[in-house]
Design a protein around this motif. Structure first.
Motif: not given
Lengths: 295, 600
Positions: B449-450, B483-486, B494-496, B500-501
């Motif tokens: 998450p951090h 590739f994953c559209g991210m 990541a924690g925020k 779906s993300e």
């Protein structure tokens, strides 16, 4: 070769001392179990109770046993206040509560130690009452009155806590929070209230332990660190979360300390204790009678 | 890359390096400029605590809090002292030997200790510390309770103080440099991953035990070296002095005060606390100052749970609100050329393409797993062919996730074998299986998450993905996120992220190990219809464009029917049906399992 008399004497005094270790461990374990808070200032509070008993005895000529009725409720309230001011807010914010609580309570311990040093000077003290040094005899084995009183207080306190947890509604809530915080909250248990009361009870037991300790040992403002080690020993040996386990562990550790002191040099006794603790931690981190913590 | 941009970056880096060198020179010159001896001694101690706190945090940053680092300090001190007093060796040369011994000791005790987590690890290190004090007090050869007096340097006191100061300064600089380099290295990223989520770290090919051991030994060795110098500085060693539990605890407090999530945090904490405690003691006497000192810990841990550096970080983020939103492309561009198109995400066939008959890539043979009285899996057998998408369905509690946990090495089956490319993988550790090329996602979404989304993916690239450097890993991670559209979310913590993300990130992270097979555990669950379609499209592209074989556990039937070429149905731990989606829908046993008898 030690005589059988020496061994019996060690047995008796070890058992009596063990009860006091147990009572220290019970309160500490309660905090650890219910709140996941490692209270490094637990023994410092016990020491504060010692000084209160000492001060009341010296200046007001009050028997330490009477001070028990002052410091126990005082510490209970004190615990609730400390929970509301410090531990509760910390539990809400900190991600690593174990580490954070260790830092916070160690800060508290430093603060209290130095306040006591400032108030009572760093010299070692002894509390002298009419029954200090008196003993009765079973055959040739001497049993000091102070040790018996300490043991009795310990036994009563641990039994009270045990009954409270098993028989009362609030005690059931405490156990529920202990086993599964979210689950308890879903059943309508007010986590904050239960935790603050637990912390209060934990400090109240520290006060009771302090009075026992004042009867048995000499003390100075940094004695609490040595006692903290015994708390760790007892709680880990007996298992976080098991009152009978902690009681048993306290008695066993009292016995082991005193009996091994008969056979080997005093300084090595601690090595035996550390050896036992390390073995228990590695083979059975949940302790003798402890249960696996729910994740 | 724009030449201007490059120039700007170079000059910024250059200025920073220059500032560090200038600071070092100034500090090094202090004793020769007539600085008061009090300050030289004070700075010596400050450097010592900076070194100790930084060394401690090498393992401390993983969340394994050692409350017994004075053990290593004392071992280093005593090794040096013994070599000096018994053999007359020069302590400046033997201090590294002290570090070596402390490291060796950490290696011996590390394996059993690091198996314990949370408070138990803290307590066993504390116990170890206390046990060493008792042992040393009783050990005649090392001077027991009397301690050992060491010879002094053959200089005037002022000169010898200056020499010690310089040596400690050098050692501190070396330790800071080492920890800085480590923080940005593969090991550093692995440690962060272990801190954030140990299970997930394993699925990325990280050997947790090894990473923790390396950190523990490195930390102990550095601590031991500092202890070696200190013993010579004090010219006297005693168990209560060198194995002092107060040192152990002070170091933890300094690191936590500064912030254990930041490499420079412990150093900052050490500097502030040594200055504060020195000033307080000078001004208002030791008792009151200690009371304030204790209060300080309480306030800091209450109001700055991430330490001073955490506070600075928060202020920094507030000042530059756009800072964290910028596309990670820029970060990638800094370090390397734009990602090469079509970077091979799939692991090269490490087994020389021994795919078995009919291209079977994974074979599960008669696998059984039991939990107490519950038979979670019984005699499960099936094959997976290369390039197919296999759907794994079944009612709740049928054993689907257990099966994934057995394949990826989290559980050991009682019976049966699992073969990957004709190679037996039953009983391998999760990180070994990940490195062979089996990736997975988790049913309940997990992430570090951090870390930012980009860093989440980069960890896997560094370990199982075998990226050579951090910049290469970031480059690969950006490609996978794209590739994953991210990619646009690359710099977000990541924690925020939204659910779906997070699910996309989870797939991206699983791709970071360059898997040949990917086990997806309910990646569609909790998504809305549009998101399900998008996620299904991502799975299809993975299979078609990257040639990855997919096994997916799924409850969203429309999606699983569309995605999978073949389905396997589990019920009560047994395979009850196998076939094309159409066959499964019509299979009476399956209908019975889902709807009960009578409805068939």
């Amino acid at each position: 070769m030690p005589t059988s008399f020496e061994i019996f004497q060690a047995l008796a005094s070890g058992l009596l001392l063990g009860g006091v270790y147990a009572i220290l461990g019970v309160g500490f374990g309660l905090c650890w179990g219910v709140m996941k808070v490692i209270n490094l200032s637990h023994s410092t509070f016990a020491l504060l109770a010692v000084y209160i008993a000492y001060w009341m005895n010296v200046s007001l000529k009050i028997d330490p046993l009477v001070s028990l009725f002052v410091s126990t409720p005082l510490f209970f309230v004190c615990g609730i206040v400390i929970y509301r001011l410090l531990i509760g807010p910390l539990a809400k914010r900190a991600e690593e509560l174990v580490a954070a609580s260790m830092v916070l309570t160690f800060g508290l311990a430093i603060l209290m130690e130095n306040a006591m040093q400032w108030a009572w000077k760093p010299d070692p003290r002894v509390l002298n009452v009419s029954y200090t040094g008196k003993a009765f005899f079973i055959s040739r084995v001497s049993i000091p009155y102070t040790a018996v009183i300490g043991f009795a207080i310990a036994l009563v306190t641990t039994s009270c806590i045990y009954l409270f947890l098993k028989k009362t509604y609030l005690g059931m809530a405490v156990r529920a929070v202990w086993q599964n915080k979210e689950g308890a909250a879903l059943c309508g248990v007010n986590i904050d209230r239960v935790s603050s009361i637990t912390f209060g009870i934990s400090l109240a037991t520290a006060a009771a332990a302090g009075v026992c300790l004042s009867l048995i040992f000499s003390f100075n403002p940094s004695s609490h660190l040595g006692w903290l080690i015994y708390i760790f020993l007892v709680v880990i040996f007996g298992g976080v979360g098991s009152i009978p386990g902690v009681l048993l562990a306290g008695l066993l550790i009292g016995l082991i300390t005193n009996i091994s002191a008969v056979f080997i040099p005093n300084a090595w006794v601690n090595m035996i204790l550390f050896g036992i603790l390390a073995t228990v931690l590695l083979l059975r981190p949940t302790g003798l009678l402890g249960q696996r913590e729910a994740r | 890359m724009e030449p201007k941009q490059l120039q700007g970056m170079l000059s910024r880096k250059f200025t920073r390096a220059l500032a560090v060198v200038a600071l070092f020179i100034v500090l090094a010159a202090l004793p020769w400029l007539g600085t008061k001896s009090y300050y030289i001694s004070f700075f010596f101690l400050m450097f010592m605590y900076v070194s100790l706190a930084e060394a401690w945090n090498v393992i401390g940053t993983t969340g394994y809090l050692s409350f017994g680092h004075a053990s290593f300090f004392g071992l280093g001190a005593y090794t040096t002292a013994m070599l000096l007093s018994k053999l007359g060796w020069n302590p400046f040369l033997t201090a590294p030997l002290g570090g070596l011994l402390a490291g060796a000791f950490a290696f011996l005790v590390g394996y059993p200790c690091l198996r314990l987590r949370g408070p138990y690890f803290a307590l066993i290190t504390l116990v170890l510390n206390m046990a060493l004090i008792v042992a040393m007090l009783n050990f005649e050869w090392t001077g027991s309770t009397v301690g050992l007096w060491l010879s002094t340097l053959p200089f005037k006191p002022a000169t010898s103080r200056a020499v010690f100061y310089e040596v400690m300064l050098l050692l501190t600089a070396a330790i800071l440099y080492t920890t800085y380099r480590m923080w940005n290295s593969r090991l550093g990223r692995g440690l962060v991953a272990v801190r954030e989520d140990e299970d997930m770290a394993m699925t990325l090919g990280i050997n947790n035990t090894r990473v923790k051991m390396q950190a523990f030994v490195l930390s102990a060795a550095m601590t031991g070296m500092v202890g070696g110098i200190y013993s010579f500085y004090r010219t006297y060693v005693h168990p209560d002095l060198m194995f002092d539990i107060n040192i152990s605890i002070l170091v933890v407090l300094m690191a936590v005060f500064g912030g254990t999530r930041y490499w420079q945090g412990p150093a900052v904490g050490a500097v502030i606390l040594t200055v504060v405690s020195d000033q307080l003691t000078q001004r208002i006497g030791s008792e009151i100052s200690h009371i304030i000192y204790g209060l300080l810990f309480i306030l800091v841990i209450l109001f700055l749970p991430e330490g001073i550096m955490g506070l600075l970080g928060r202020i920094g983020r507030k000042r530059a609100p756009g800072g964290s939103q910028e596309s990670p492309k820029s970060e990638v561009d800094k370090t390397a050329s734009p990602p090469s198109v079509g970077l091979n995400l799939c692991a090269e066939d490490q087994n020389n393409g021994h795919q078995g008959e009919n291209g079977v890539i994974l074979e599960v043979r008669k696998v059984s797993k039991r939990f107490g009285g519950l038979q979670a899996l019984s005699d499960v057998s099936f094959q997976v062919r290369k390039g197919e998408t296999l759907g794994l369905i079944g009612p709740n509690g049928a054993g689907k996730t257990t099966l994934f946990n057995v394949i990826t090495g989290f559980y050991k089956p009682e019976n049966g074998n699992i073969l990957f490319s004709n190679r037996e993988i039953t009983g391998l550790a999760p990180h070994e299986i990940a490195r062979l090329g089996i990736g997975r996602t988790f049913q309940i979404v997990r992430c570090f998450p951090h870390l930012t989304a980009l860093e989440n993916v980069a960890v896997g690239c560094l370990y199982a993905g075998r990226a050579g450097s951090r910049s290469e890993a970031l480059e690969q991670a950006a490609e996978i996120l794209d590739f994953c559209g991210m990619l646009s979310k690359g710099n977000h913590p990541a924690g925020k992220l939204t659910l779906s993300e997070k699910k996309r990130l989870e797939i991206a992270r699983a791709l970071s190990i360059r898997p040949q097979i990917l086990l997806l555990d309910e990646v569609f669950a909790g998504l809305n219809e549009v998101e399900v379609v998008e996620a299904a499209e991502l799975v299809r592209r993975m299979v078609e464009e990257r040639g990855i074989t997919v096994i997916m556990i799924e409850h969203v039937m429309t999606a699983v029917m569309k995605c999978s070429s073949r389905l396997i149905v589990l019920d009560y731990g047994k395979v009850i049906a196998e076939g094309s989606p159409q066959e499964i829908v019509e299979n009476p046993a399956v209908i019975e399992a889902y709807l009960g008898v009578g409805n068939a």
